[in-house]
Each structure stands twice: as structure tokens, then as C-alpha cells.
Design an enzyme around this catalytic site. Structure first.
Site, short mmCIF file in Angstrom:
data_model
loop_
_atom_site.label_atom_id
_atom_site.label_comp_id
_atom_site.label_asym_id
_atom_site.label_seq_id
_atom_site.Cartn_x
_atom_site.Cartn_y
_atom_site.Cartn_z
N GLU A 58 -72.23 -56.89 15.35
CA GLU A 58 -70.77 -56.87 15.51
C GLU A 58 -70.11 -58.07 14.82
O GLU A 58 -69.96 -59.13 15.44
CB GLU A 58 -70.43 -56.86 16.99
CG GLU A 58 -71.21 -55.86 17.81
CD GLU A 58 -71.12 -56.13 19.30
OE1 GLU A 58 -70.15 -56.81 19.72
OE2 GLU A 58 -71.99 -55.69 20.04
N HIS A 109 -67.30 -53.47 16.56
CA HIS A 109 -68.42 -53.37 17.51
C HIS A 109 -69.41 -52.29 17.05
O HIS A 109 -69.62 -51.28 17.75
CB HIS A 109 -67.83 -53.03 18.88
CG HIS A 109 -68.71 -53.36 20.05
ND1 HIS A 109 -69.92 -52.73 20.29
CD2 HIS A 109 -68.55 -54.23 21.07
CE1 HIS A 109 -70.45 -53.21 21.40
NE2 HIS A 109 -69.65 -54.12 21.87
O1 TA6 Z 1 -70.47 -56.89 22.35
C1 TA6 Z 1 -71.29 -57.05 23.47
C2 TA6 Z 1 -70.49 -56.74 24.73
O2 TA6 Z 1 -69.44 -57.66 24.89
C3 TA6 Z 1 -71.43 -56.72 25.91
O3 TA6 Z 1 -71.22 -57.83 26.76
C4 TA6 Z 1 -71.15 -55.38 26.58
O4 TA6 Z 1 -70.10 -55.50 27.52
C5 TA6 Z 1 -70.75 -54.54 25.36
O5 TA6 Z 1 -69.90 -55.42 24.62
C6 TA6 Z 1 -70.13 -53.20 25.65
O6 TA6 Z 1 -68.86 -53.37 26.20
P1 TA6 Z 1 -68.07 -52.04 26.70
O7 TA6 Z 1 -66.75 -52.54 27.20
O8 TA6 Z 1 -67.94 -51.14 25.48
O9 TA6 Z 1 -68.95 -51.41 27.73
#
Ligand code: TA6
EC number: 5.1.3.15
Length: 287
Positions: A262, A161
Site C-alpha cells: 500500500e 490499499h
Molecule cells: O492497511 C492496513 C490496515 O490499516 C490494517 O490495520 C487493517 O485494518 C486493514 O488496513 C484493513 O482495514 P479495513 O478498514 O479495510 O478493514
């Protein structure tokens, strides 16, 4: 010292002055500093929120969170006791040694084996290894998922991520044109096809691009990062925009300074046969 190990962090230093800072909590890289190819100035290449929790109390808002054994909110019964993006980013990993230390690359390995708490919520046997390799202008991170079972298939998703530091107002991601994507901001709508030559995130974006090709560039003001992926068929592009105001660990205006690119197995599941190992790799290179 090319690798400094404390009870909670690793600091990796390359002979050219590049560096990586990693928390054993989540094996979360929170900083990657590297010189540009032209001006040689060493700059931070990732975004970690100044309000991120770095004490292990909450997943880190920034850097390169490791997502396993699923992406997004839990959707399967066997994951019902787990939190969004799984547990890999919120468990403490172990330093498993220096893999290489020479003029070209300094690399380390971390390992995570299920503890009782994880076993109680996710009983499938597995072992994770994470290889972090720092080159002069490049950072490679490789997640290895082992299935030690002799009988059970291990089914999972995985994703890196990555918060790429960049000025959103002038930055784009290419090439995504022609790819099919899921717009997570419009749940239930059919998948769409990307028509833009260059994708920006000036508006909130949460797009899962499928079968994305594994070769992307994030560029803004003539600077940027080349993102290559192996083993990960999808790429997620995310930025909350001003919805980020609702995130207590995202600094005010932080959303103006990163694009999450990501590489992941986000729209599909991996079925790893008994005794096998799967690898997903991300290669970040300073442009
Ligand atoms: O990768 C995108 C995502 O899935 C978004 O939907 C948002 O939730 C982001 O990840 C961040 O997630 P987190 O659990 O780190 O707040």
C-alpha cells in the site's frame, strides 16, 4: 469498446486483452486482468474477496481501495465523525471522461467533489481526481487532491490499499531491508528496522515502512508484480493471516492469496497550500 460505463461500474479493455473493472463506489478497482510477459496467459492480478460487498453497502474487501483523508482509525478531532481510512473508498465517484484511447493505453478519469453528507463531517473544501491508465502489462493509478480554498491549508493523508494477488506461502516483498517501520500489531512499541532481505506475511503483518523508496517487488513462484510509487513516501505491508477469520467479508482462507502493498502517506500528513494540487501515483507492472 475500450470503456464501458454503466450506472455503477466502468469496464476498461486494452487491445491486448487486459482489462480493469472499477466500481464508481469508492472508485474501487476490483479486477485487473493482464497477460504475463512470457506465457501471455491473461490472469487476475488483484485479490478481491468473493465475500466482498460490491453493492455500495460497505467498503470493498479487495482490489485497490482509495484511502483519503486519513489512513487507519480517525485520530484527529476534525475526523471524529469519519470511519477508518476516511470516506473516499465509500462514496460514489463520477466518471469524468476518457483521457486516452490508443494502441498503448486506455485511461479514464473519475472525480469526487464533497456532497452534503461529506461536508457535514469534513467541511474543508477539496476535490479529488483519480486517473486509471491501463497499459499492456501495467496499471497506473494516480490520485490528485485539489485544494480550491483561497485561504485554508488542506491537511490529509492518502494511500492506495492494493491487494496484490499472490500465494502467501511462497511469496515475498523486496526490498524493505534497512527501512524503519511501525509494527501496528505491537502498538506503543518503538519503531523497528527491517532486517530481512525478503519480507513474507506467513505470520500476520501490519507494517508501516517509512521513507520506503517507492520501488517494490511482490514475487511468488517466479511470478509477481512490480510496484512503483510516486508522491507516496511510505508503504504499508498487510495481511491479517488467520485473524482474517474475524472479517465477515474475507472468504475463508482468503488471507492465503494476497499481500497488501500500500503506497501511501500513512505515517505523515500532507499540508496542501491554498490553490494547489497534490498527486500520488502507483504503477503496477506484471513481472
Ligand atoms: O492497511 C492496513 C490496515 O490499516 C490494517 O490495520 C487493517 O485494518 C486493514 O488496513 C484493513 O482495514 P479495513 O478498514 O479495510 O478493514
Amino acid at each position: 469498446m475500450p470503456v464501458e460505463v454503466t450506472d455503477s461500474r466502468l469496464e476498461i479493455s486494452h487491445p491486448n486483452g487486459s482489462s480493469v473493472e472499477l466500481l464508481l463506489y469508492g472508485a474501487n478497482i476490483i479486477s485487473w486482468k493482464a497477460p504475463g510477459k512470457t506465457d501471455g496467459a491473461i490472469e487476475e492480478r488483484l485479490y478481491t474477496s468473493p465475500k466482498a460487498f460490491l453493492d455500495g453497502s460497505k467498503p470493498v474487501r479487495g482490489g485497490i481501495p482509495v484511502v483519503f483523508p486519513f489512513f487507519g482509525p480517525p485520530t484527529r478531532p476534525e475526523h471524529s465523525q469519519l470511519s477508518q481510512h476516511g470516506f473516499a473508498r465509500s462514496e460514489v465517484w463520477k466518471f469524468d471522461g476518457i483521457v486516452s484511447d490508443n494502441a498503448d493505453v486506455v485511461s479514464v478519469r473519475l472525480v469526487f467533489e464533497p456532497n452534503d453528507s461529506v461536508k457535514a463531517k469534513f467541511p474543508a473544501p477539496f476535490r479529488l481526481f483519480y486517473i486509471v491508465a491501463l497499459f499492456a502489462h501495467q496499471l497506473n493509478t494516480s490520485l490528485h487532491v485539489e485544494n480550491p480554498s483561497e485561504t485554508q491549508v488542506l491537511t490529509f493523508q492518502a494511500l492506495l490499499h492494493t491487494y496484490i494477488r499472490t500465494e502467501v506461502a511462497v511469496s515475498t516483498v523486496t526490498p524493505l531491508k534497512g527501512l524503519t517501520y511501525i509494527n501496528k500489531l505491537k502498538p506503543g512499541l518503538p519503531e523497528e528496522v527491517e532486517t530481512r532481505d525478503e519480507v513474507d506475511v506467513k505470520e500476520p503483518a501490519d507494517f508501516v515502512y517509512k521513507l520506503a523508496g517507492g520501488d517494490y517487488k511482490v514475487v511468488g513462484n517466479g511470478k509477481g508484480i512490480h510496484v512503483q510509487a510516486k508522491g507516496f513516501k511510505d508503504v504499508v505491508i498487510w495481511n491479517p493471516g488467520t485473524d482474517g477469520k474475524k472479517m465477515s467479508d474475507l472468504a475463508e482462507g482468503g488471507w492465503d492469496h494476497f499481500i497488501c502493498v500500500e503506497p501511501g502517506a500513512a505515517s505523515y500528513w500532507i499540508d496542501l497550500s491554498p490553490g494547489s494540487t497534490w498527486e500520488g501515483q502507483q504503477i503496477l507492472t506484471v513481472l
